[in-house]
Design a protein around this motif. Structure first.
Motif, short mmCIF file in Angstrom:
data_model
loop_
_atom_site.label_atom_id
_atom_site.label_comp_id
_atom_site.label_asym_id
_atom_site.label_seq_id
_atom_site.Cartn_x
_atom_site.Cartn_y
_atom_site.Cartn_z
N UNK A 63 0.83 -1.21 0.00
CA UNK A 63 0.00 0.00 0.00
C UNK A 63 0.87 1.26 0.00
N UNK A 64 1.83 1.29 -0.92
CA UNK A 64 2.77 2.41 -1.02
C UNK A 64 2.06 3.60 -1.65
N UNK A 65 2.23 4.79 -1.07
CA UNK A 65 1.54 5.98 -1.56
C UNK A 65 2.03 6.36 -2.95
N UNK A 66 1.22 7.14 -3.66
CA UNK A 66 1.57 7.60 -5.01
C UNK A 66 2.92 8.29 -5.03
N UNK A 67 3.15 9.11 -4.01
CA UNK A 67 4.39 9.87 -3.99
C UNK A 67 5.59 9.00 -3.64
N UNK A 68 5.43 8.11 -2.67
CA UNK A 68 6.54 7.24 -2.28
C UNK A 68 6.89 6.24 -3.37
N UNK A 69 5.94 5.98 -4.27
CA UNK A 69 6.21 5.05 -5.37
C UNK A 69 7.22 5.62 -6.35
N UNK A 70 7.47 6.94 -6.27
CA UNK A 70 8.38 7.57 -7.25
C UNK A 70 9.78 6.98 -7.19
N UNK A 71 10.23 6.53 -6.01
CA UNK A 71 11.57 5.96 -5.91
C UNK A 71 11.64 4.64 -6.68
N UNK A 72 10.57 3.85 -6.62
CA UNK A 72 10.54 2.59 -7.35
C UNK A 72 10.45 2.84 -8.86
N UNK A 73 9.65 3.84 -9.23
CA UNK A 73 9.55 4.20 -10.65
C UNK A 73 10.89 4.70 -11.16
N UNK A 74 11.58 5.46 -10.31
CA UNK A 74 12.92 5.94 -10.67
C UNK A 74 13.88 4.77 -10.87
#
Length: 549
Positions: free
Chosen positions: A344-355
């Motif tokens: 349940x990772x937040x939209x914003x915290x997911x940015x590190x995984x997307x990066x």
């Protein structure tokens, strides 16, 4: 995304010294492509929450952006087909890039207007215009980089551009996250819906200014050659009308999908099934048109131009699947991570995984660039181990400096180790490379589908490692043996960036109906085709005598 080195476009201009000032400016253009494309992976979940969209509607960002590549390339092909000359080469590579940058700046201005109007639909138009500019830039930038020095070292300059492109894909999600949220702290979906869109205005004001600035530097630099070439284009009217017919089929398929979002008394389940049906129809329109063309051209080559060669048509479909899976895996990653099974990772915290996903492409491309340089085998062996580890370290460092906790991703270095092994096994042979990395991608998707949590996250992130080196392999195999049709064939391949506008929305709608985790089965289909392409085209090229055994 960047276009691979096309030797047929090289003309020695007598310049032996590299024009570093021009090279630096053009490298920035490569950075823009990666920055904006990867940023969409953050922009998609943001728009989904802000505008209360379903997963398919949010994927329209990819559809608008990548369809612009196809449309722009189709227009250039239509001009060449009816007027017998390459418009980009006639204008000059320098002027074409400048005009492409200004066109993208116009798209950024339209994005600002769309934000002021608080309209998602207008935002999509703005992204489409930016994509059209990128299409023109990409058509011109690669041969332009080759012209900035000795043609014999042209490939190294193009690979440099690819490395810069991948750096843009890595930091794009982080920069856009900060621009949208103003912080790297967690933000809830409810807070996203209440965020003012003025931060998007600031973001695209900055992006538009960069486009204009780069255009100005390039245009007014006296050290930058015009890059005007006289290139005669082979007529391919049958190929042109086949692509026009395919485009009309795509329009026919998407109109009822968009129409289904009007107020209706029909149950949601019925509407969802209808939307998925027409999306699959769009997919069949592309695949069907190419296979019918393959069969028809095999009977009579007249009027088909580069599409008379089976390796080219199969390669067009390979680029379609490759770009589609590369974009779809990243674009649906934020939604996947938001589920309970994935923390349940937040939209914003997911940015590190997307990066990390987009940074994985950088790891592979930097490693792939080693083979361009004339090095001792021992030095090359060492670099093939060191370079990907250094690239991984840069990914960790950049994300750490942004204030993100990357401790959960330290063990991802094990996936990088698998990449290193894949490079050693591929031995710089395009068929073997595509086969091995296709199997790598397929295995990663299957592991991700069969598991959850950290193991599945690592597996899906590894999709970026698998995709990283596929473009040059597909490109080189598809163009082998085309002779005078090589330039035209390269244009056809660029058109099939269209995959980024078709496959992600299909996965998005599949996610709406069957769950985002299950939607990654579509990625296995894409990797499976790429494996089949490597085997089949390898046999075709050996039969033609243009590929050694």
């Amino acid at each position: 995304m960047f276009e691979e080195f096309d030797p047929s476009k090289v003309q020695d201009n007598g310049t032996k010294e590299t024009n570093t000032s021009a090279l630096s400016v053009v490298a920035i253009v490569f950075f823009f492509w990666g920055f904006i494309a990867a940023s969409n992976s953050v922009f998609i979940p943001f728009c989904k929450n802000y505008f209360s969209l379903d997963q398919f509607q949010s994927q329209l960002i990819d559809l608008a952006f990548y369809f612009a590549y196809y449309f722009g390339a189709l227009v250039l092909f239509a001009y060449a087909n009816f007027f017998g000359s390459d418009l980009v080469a006639r204008m000059g590579y320098k002027k074409s890039i400048v005009r492409g940058l200004l066109f993208s700046a116009l798209g950024a201005a339209f994005m600002i207007y769309a934000v002021n109007a608080n309209s998602y639909q207008l935002m999509l138009i703005g992204l489409f215009v930016i994509g059209l500019g990128f299409s023109l830039q990409q058509t011109a930038a690669n041969p332009f980089m080759i012209s900035l020095g000795d043609p014999k070292t042209g490939a190294s300059r193009v690979n440099l551009g690819g490395g810069v492109n991948s750096f843009g894909t890595m930091i794009g999600p982080l920069v856009v996250t900060f621009a949208l949220f103003g912080t790297f702290e967690a933000v809830s979906d409810e807070q996203i819906q209440n965020l003012p869109l003025n931060k998007v205005i600031i973001l695209y004001t900055f992006v538009g200014a960069l486009f204009i600035g780069a255009a100005a530097i390039l245009n007014f630099s006296k050290k930058v050659p015009a890059g005007i070439q006289n290139v005669e284009m082979e007529s391919a009217k049958k190929a042109f009308w086949a692509l026009v017919f395919m485009t009309l089929l795509l329009v026919v398929c998407f109109v009822p999908i968009f129409d289904s979002y009007r107020p209706s008394d029909k149950p949601l389940e019925v509407l969802e099934e209808k939307r998925l049906f027409w999306l699959i129809g769009a997919f069949i329109a592309v695949v069907g048109t190419l296979f019918v063309s393959l069969f028809t051209a095999s009977k009579s080559k007249t009027g088909w131009g580069a599409m008379q060669f089976p390796q080219l048509i199969l390669g067009m479909l390979a680029i379609f699947f490759y770009v589609g899976v590369e974009v779809a895996v990243g674009s649906n990653l934020g939604e996947l991570l938001s589920t309970e099974a994935f923390g349940a990772i937040s939209t914003q915290d997911a940015s590190v995984y997307i990066s990390f996903y987009w940074g994985s492409l950088m790891v592979g491309r930097w490693t792939g660039a080693i083979s361009v340089f004339k090095l001792k085998q021992s030095t090359k062996t060492v670099l093939m181990i060191v370079v990907p580890l250094v690239a991984f370290g840069i990914m960790v460092l950049v994300n750490s400096l942004s204030g993100k906790d990357v401790s959960n991703l330290y063990l991802y270095v094990l996936c990088v180790a698998v990449l290193i092994g894949a490079f050693f096994a591929s031995q710089d042979k395009p068929v073997r490379t595509l086969l091995i990395f296709g199997l790598f991608g397929l295995a990663a998707m299957l592991i991700g589908l069969m598991t959850s949590g950290k193991i599945a996250i690592y597996a899906f992130l590894s999709g970026g490692l698998a995709c990283s080196i596929m473009w040059p392999s597909i490109f080189s195999l598809s163009l082998m043996g085309l002779g005078k049709y090589t330039t035209q064939g390269a244009g056809f391949l660029v058109m099939m960036i269209l995959g980024g506008s078709i496959i992600p929305p299909i996965q998005g709608k599949f996610a709406d109906i069957h769950g985002v985790h299950n939607s990654y089965w579509l990625a296995t289909i894409a990797f499976l085709y790429l494996i089949v392409f490597a085997v089949v085209v390898g046999r075709i090229l050996r039969k033609q005598g243009v590929l050694g055994r």
